[in-house]
Design a protein around this motif. Structure first.
Motif, PDB file in Angstrom:
ATOM      1  N   MET A 136       0.837  -1.175   0.000  1.00  0.00           N
ATOM      2  CA  MET A 136       0.000   0.000   0.000  1.00  0.00           C
ATOM      3  C   MET A 136       0.888   1.246   0.000  1.00  0.00           C
ATOM      4  N   THR A 137       0.719   2.067  -1.011  1.00  0.00           N
ATOM      5  CA  THR A 137       1.461   3.311  -1.086  1.00  0.00           C
ATOM      6  C   THR A 137       0.489   4.437  -1.388  1.00  0.00           C
ATOM      7  N   ILE A 138       0.335   5.331  -0.431  1.00  0.00           N
ATOM      8  CA  ILE A 138      -0.524   6.492  -0.637  1.00  0.00           C
ATOM      9  C   ILE A 138       0.321   7.609  -1.244  1.00  0.00           C
ATOM     10  N   THR A 139      -0.216   8.231  -2.273  1.00  0.00           N
ATOM     11  CA  THR A 139       0.450   9.344  -2.933  1.00  0.00           C
ATOM     12  C   THR A 139      -0.482  10.539  -2.919  1.00  0.00           C
ATOM     13  N   VAL A 140       0.056  11.686  -2.489  1.00  0.00           N
ATOM     14  CA  VAL A 140      -0.712  12.925  -2.482  1.00  0.00           C
ATOM     15  C   VAL A 140      -0.025  13.913  -3.409  1.00  0.00           C
ATOM     16  N   TYR A 141      -0.738  14.306  -4.450  1.00  0.00           N
ATOM     17  CA  TYR A 141      -0.253  15.374  -5.316  1.00  0.00           C
ATOM     18  C   TYR A 141      -0.667  16.692  -4.673  1.00  0.00           C
ATOM     19  N   PHE A 142       0.302  17.595  -4.492  1.00  0.00           N
ATOM     20  CA  PHE A 142       0.024  18.867  -3.845  1.00  0.00           C
ATOM     21  C   PHE A 142       0.805  19.972  -4.547  1.00  0.00           C
ATOM     22  N   SER A 143       0.532  21.214  -4.140  1.00  0.00           N
ATOM     23  CA  SER A 143       1.237  22.369  -4.694  1.00  0.00           C
ATOM     24  C   SER A 143       1.870  23.162  -3.566  1.00  0.00           C
ATOM     25  N   ALA A 183     -11.951   4.347   4.436  1.00  0.00           N
ATOM     26  CA  ALA A 183     -12.540   3.942   3.161  1.00  0.00           C
ATOM     27  C   ALA A 183     -12.074   4.862   2.039  1.00  0.00           C
ATOM     28  N   PHE A 184     -11.929   6.163   2.329  1.00  0.00           N
ATOM     29  CA  PHE A 184     -11.441   7.099   1.325  1.00  0.00           C
ATOM     30  C   PHE A 184     -10.059   6.700   0.828  1.00  0.00           C
ATOM     31  N   PHE A 185      -9.182   6.341   1.771  1.00  0.00           N
ATOM     32  CA  PHE A 185      -7.806   5.980   1.405  1.00  0.00           C
ATOM     33  C   PHE A 185      -7.689   4.554   0.901  1.00  0.00           C
ATOM     34  N   LYS A 186      -8.820   3.838   0.854  1.00  0.00           N
ATOM     35  CA  LYS A 186      -8.872   2.448   0.380  1.00  0.00           C
ATOM     36  C   LYS A 186      -7.942   1.563   1.198  1.00  0.00           C
ATOM     37  N   LEU A 187      -8.010   1.729   2.518  1.00  0.00           N
ATOM     38  CA  LEU A 187      -7.167   0.956   3.436  1.00  0.00           C
ATOM     39  C   LEU A 187      -7.812  -0.369   3.771  1.00  0.00           C
ATOM     40  N   LYS A 208      -3.872  13.400 -15.768  1.00  0.00           N
ATOM     41  CA  LYS A 208      -4.158  12.214 -16.591  1.00  0.00           C
ATOM     42  C   LYS A 208      -4.671  11.079 -15.707  1.00  0.00           C
ATOM     43  N   LYS A 209      -4.025  10.870 -14.547  1.00  0.00           N
ATOM     44  CA  LYS A 209      -4.449   9.796 -13.633  1.00  0.00           C
ATOM     45  C   LYS A 209      -5.841  10.056 -13.069  1.00  0.00           C
ATOM     46  N   VAL A 210      -6.159  11.328 -12.823  1.00  0.00           N
ATOM     47  CA  VAL A 210      -7.480  11.700 -12.302  1.00  0.00           C
ATOM     48  C   VAL A 210      -8.534  11.594 -13.408  1.00  0.00           C
ATOM     49  N   GLY A 211      -8.117  11.836 -14.640  1.00  0.00           N
ATOM     50  CA  GLY A 211      -9.053  11.810 -15.757  1.00  0.00           C
ATOM     51  C   GLY A 211      -9.759  13.139 -15.946  1.00  0.00           C
ATOM     52  N   ASN A 212      -9.106  14.224 -15.484  1.00  0.00           N
ATOM     53  CA  ASN A 212      -9.684  15.559 -15.585  1.00  0.00           C
ATOM     54  C   ASN A 212      -8.567  16.529 -15.977  1.00  0.00           C
ATOM     55  N   PRO A 213      -8.639  17.111 -17.171  1.00  0.00           N
ATOM     56  CA  PRO A 213      -7.558  17.983 -17.627  1.00  0.00           C
ATOM     57  C   PRO A 213      -7.413  19.287 -16.837  1.00  0.00           C
ATOM     58  N   SER A 214      -8.354  19.584 -15.949  1.00  0.00           N
ATOM     59  CA  SER A 214      -8.241  20.803 -15.149  1.00  0.00           C
ATOM     60  C   SER A 214      -8.211  20.512 -13.647  1.00  0.00           C
ATOM     61  N   ALA A 215      -7.932  19.261 -13.264  1.00  0.00           N
ATOM     62  CA  ALA A 215      -7.889  18.883 -11.842  1.00  0.00           C
ATOM     63  C   ALA A 215      -6.824  19.686 -11.101  1.00  0.00           C
ATOM     64  N   GLU A 251      -1.756   3.356  -4.343  1.00  0.00           N
ATOM     65  CA  GLU A 251      -1.195   2.623  -5.484  1.00  0.00           C
ATOM     66  C   GLU A 251      -1.714   3.324  -6.739  1.00  0.00           C
ATOM     67  N   ASP A 252      -2.360   2.572  -7.641  1.00  0.00           N
ATOM     68  CA  ASP A 252      -2.888   3.177  -8.861  1.00  0.00           C
ATOM     69  C   ASP A 252      -4.363   3.508  -8.758  1.00  0.00           C
ATOM     70  N   LYS A 253      -4.961   3.292  -7.584  1.00  0.00           N
ATOM     71  CA  LYS A 253      -6.382   3.562  -7.397  1.00  0.00           C
ATOM     72  C   LYS A 253      -6.583   5.014  -6.972  1.00  0.00           C
ATOM     73  N   TYR A 254      -7.448   5.695  -7.696  1.00  0.00           N
ATOM     74  CA  TYR A 254      -7.759   7.084  -7.381  1.00  0.00           C
ATOM     75  C   TYR A 254      -8.686   7.130  -6.170  1.00  0.00           C
ATOM     76  N   CYS A 255      -8.256   7.804  -5.106  1.00  0.00           N
ATOM     77  CA  CYS A 255      -9.069   7.940  -3.900  1.00  0.00           C
ATOM     78  C   CYS A 255     -10.000   9.136  -4.016  1.00  0.00           C
ATOM     79  N   GLY A 256      -9.471  10.252  -4.517  1.00  0.00           N
ATOM     80  CA  GLY A 256     -10.301  11.428  -4.686  1.00  0.00           C
ATOM     81  C   GLY A 256      -9.568  12.715  -4.367  1.00  0.00           C
ATOM     82  N   ASP A 257     -10.348  13.788  -4.351  1.00  0.00           N
ATOM     83  CA  ASP A 257      -9.820  15.110  -4.053  1.00  0.00           C
ATOM     84  C   ASP A 257     -10.157  15.477  -2.609  1.00  0.00           C
ATOM     85  N   TYR A 258      -9.957  16.728  -2.240  1.00  0.00           N
ATOM     86  CA  TYR A 258     -10.204  17.142  -0.865  1.00  0.00           C
ATOM     87  C   TYR A 258     -11.668  16.978  -0.479  1.00  0.00           C
TER      88      TYR A 258
END
Length: 91
Positions: free
Chosen positions: A1-8, A87-91, A51-58, A66-73
């Motif tokens: 299990m690897t959680i990845t958070v894309y942030f700015s 459940a959100f983090f698919k743990l 691309k992973k989210v499937g939204n060009p303006s995410a 892992e490769d499963k999209y959990c969601g946004d904030y």
């Protein structure tokens, strides 16, 4: 299990900074290991996230397990309010 958070790290939005902080604080409080990927370090990373989210303006934060999209904030917030953040983090 690897959680990845894309942030700015350079967001001019106080709201985005707060949202990112809440996700990181939750993960830290549960002692969950995660990777934090800063989309401001390269445009390729931002495009990868979108691309992973499937939204060009995410926008960040965006969370994956892992490769499963959990969601946004908003999805994270809703899960916390429902008492089901694991459940959100698919743990």
């Amino acid at each position: 299990m690897t959680i990845t958070v894309y942030f700015s790290s350079a967001s001019g939005s106080r709201e985005v900074k707060q949202q990112q902080s809440e996700i990181f604080q939750f993960l830290d409080s549960k002692k969950l290991k995660y990777f934090a990927l800063d989309i401001t370090e390269s445009t390729d990373r931002k495009e990868e996230m979108r691309k992973k989210v499937g939204n060009p303006s995410a926008m960040p934060p965006q969370v994956f397990n892992e490769d499963k999209y959990c969601g946004d904030y908003q999805k994270f917030f809703d899960a916390v309010e429902d008492g089901k953040p694991e459940a959100f983090f698919k743990l």
